[in-house]
Design a protein around this motif. Structure first.
Motif, PDB file in Angstrom:
ATOM      1  N   ASN A   1       0.727  -1.078  -0.007  1.00  0.00           N
ATOM      2  CA  ASN A   1       0.019   0.062  -0.053  1.00  0.00           C
ATOM      3  C   ASN A   1       0.994   1.215  -0.036  1.00  0.00           C
ATOM      4  N   HIS A   2       0.168   2.392   0.319  1.00  0.00           N
ATOM      5  CA  HIS A   2       0.984   3.472   0.069  1.00  0.00           C
ATOM      6  C   HIS A   2       1.877   4.060   1.239  1.00  0.00           C
ATOM      7  N   LYS A   3       1.641   3.346   2.375  1.00  0.00           N
ATOM      8  CA  LYS A   3       2.106   4.032   3.757  1.00  0.00           C
ATOM      9  C   LYS A   3       3.607   4.202   3.621  1.00  0.00           C
ATOM     10  N   ILE A   4       4.307   3.081   3.231  1.00  0.00           N
ATOM     11  CA  ILE A   4       5.833   3.132   3.513  1.00  0.00           C
ATOM     12  C   ILE A   4       6.547   4.360   2.712  1.00  0.00           C
ATOM     13  N   GLU A   5       5.926   4.294   1.465  1.00  0.00           N
ATOM     14  CA  GLU A   5       6.450   5.359   0.242  1.00  0.00           C
ATOM     15  C   GLU A   5       5.973   6.509   0.776  1.00  0.00           C
ATOM     16  N   GLY A   6       4.758   6.727   1.241  1.00  0.00           N
ATOM     17  CA  GLY A   6       4.411   8.081   1.643  1.00  0.00           C
ATOM     18  C   GLY A   6       5.148   8.677   2.814  1.00  0.00           C
ATOM     19  N   VAL A   7       5.210   7.677   3.830  1.00  0.00           N
ATOM     20  CA  VAL A   7       6.152   8.409   5.033  1.00  0.00           C
ATOM     21  C   VAL A   7       7.499   8.481   4.498  1.00  0.00           C
ATOM     22  N   TYR A   8       8.107   7.631   3.548  1.00  0.00           N
ATOM     23  CA  TYR A   8       9.465   8.103   3.152  1.00  0.00           C
ATOM     24  C   TYR A   8       9.478   9.394   2.609  1.00  0.00           C
ATOM     25  N   ARG A   9       8.610   9.713   1.576  1.00  0.00           N
ATOM     26  CA  ARG A   9       8.721  11.013   0.672  1.00  0.00           C
ATOM     27  C   ARG A   9       8.329  12.127   1.480  1.00  0.00           C
TER      28      ARG A   9
END
Length: 332
Positions: free
Chosen positions: A293-301
């Motif tokens: 899902n989007h959460k790991i990329e979202g938190v990273y970015r």
């Protein structure tokens, strides 16, 4: 017949029924009666280092911000068993929070139900649902959103926090009558001491559950590549925790043990959100892969992309993973 009847009852009704039959008093909670307090509900005393760290971080932050309040860690396992007793010792001046994490999705329905029950039981208190992703993906997602929106909309003093842009927009759309805040994962608030330690080797922390983006074959390819090209390789997961290591008495030392393990690595390869965050707060070089899902990329970015020792690999590609691993190792 009884077994079939139990199976037919939706989970969101089973818990409240069980909870209504539990006693109104609990000797261990009575010491908090009459005191100003903040309750940390769904406290993560179970085999997940991420949720343990959320519990620890939230407790530390509350102690810093509200030093005149008692912090009551209320285990997720007690959500129904001791909810009536907790409600009995709380007043409208107390604050109810929950730990962050995957408690508003279609995967951990038991936790989501517990959040709903918590908010319904404490309509008079100031309540906060800490930074979390919002993930509704199964066919019944519309019904789940409506049920959650009704539940949270009834609470006059509830605030929910998102932790990255996509979640924030989803929350605003799903819960239009509930105040929505925005802040990073609370584990990033930790100010850890990171003494100079010798670093050697590679730690691989790859998930194998419903949120995994990598296939079993891809996980095996990564494993073989790291073993073939690097020395001193360690394989760990943030859920490889013994029961006795995640009790209220032991969870802090368990977290410190894992953080110390990271401090001794040249580089970590992971698709775990909190392993990435642990690397950030221990200043450990890390190669991050996407989850489902989007959460790991979202938190990273949103929060970590400025850290030169954390890098995100967008697509599965062994050559790219190896190049990033070598680059991160060379930072040491």
């Amino acid at each position: 017949m009884l077994t079939k009847l139990k199976a037919a009852i939706p989970e969101r009704y089973k818990g409240p029924i069980r909870g209504a039959l539990e006693p109104k008093t609990d000797a261990a909670l009575e010491k908090y009666r009459g005191k100003k307090k903040v309750v940390v509900a769904l406290a993560g005393f179970y085999q997940n280092l991420g949720d343990m760290a959320l519990t620890y971080s939230q407790k530390r932050l509350i102690e810093d911000v509200l030093p005149d309040h008692e912090v009551l860690l209320f285990s997720s396992n007690d959500s129904y068993r001791r909810m009536r007793a907790l409600k009995n010792i709380c007043t409208d001046d107390d604050i109810i929070t929950t730990i962050a994490g995957g408690n508003m999705d279609d995967i951990s329905r038991r936790s989501k139900t517990a959040v709903a029950i918590s908010s319904e039981n404490f309509l008079g208190t100031r309540s906060f649902l800490s930074p979390r992703p919002l993930l509704f993906r199964i066919l019944r997602k519309a019904a789940q959103r409506k049920h959650s929106a009704r539940t949270y909309g009834r609470h006059p003093r509830l605030t929910i926090f998102g932790q990255e842009p996509e979640t924030l927009q989803r929350m605003k759309a799903a819960f239009p009558t509930t105040p929505i805040g925005y802040c990073p994962d609370i584990v990033l608030s930790l100010q850890l001491e990171n003494p100079e330690t010798p670093r050697d080797g590679v730690l691989v922390c790859i998930r194998n559950d419903k949120e995994a983006n990598l296939s079993p074959e891809q996980r095996e390819l990564i494993r073989n590549q790291v073993l073939n090209l690097h020395e001193n390789v360690t394989f760990r997961d943030t859920v490889d925790i013994a029961v006795e290591e995640c009790t209220p008495e032991t969870y802090e030392s368990t977290l410190e043990g894992f953080w110390d393990l990271l401090r001794h690595q040249q580089v970590v390869v992971t698709d775990r959100l909190h392993c990435m965050i642990f690397c950030a707060i221990t200043k450990t070089p890390c190669v991050v892969l996407a989850n489902s899902n989007h959460k790991i990329e979202g938190v990273y970015r949103q929060w970590l992309s400025n850290l030169k020792y954390i890098t995100f690999v967008e697509e599965f590609d062994l050559a790219s993973i190896e190049r990033s691993t070598i680059a991160m190792k060379n930072l040491i």
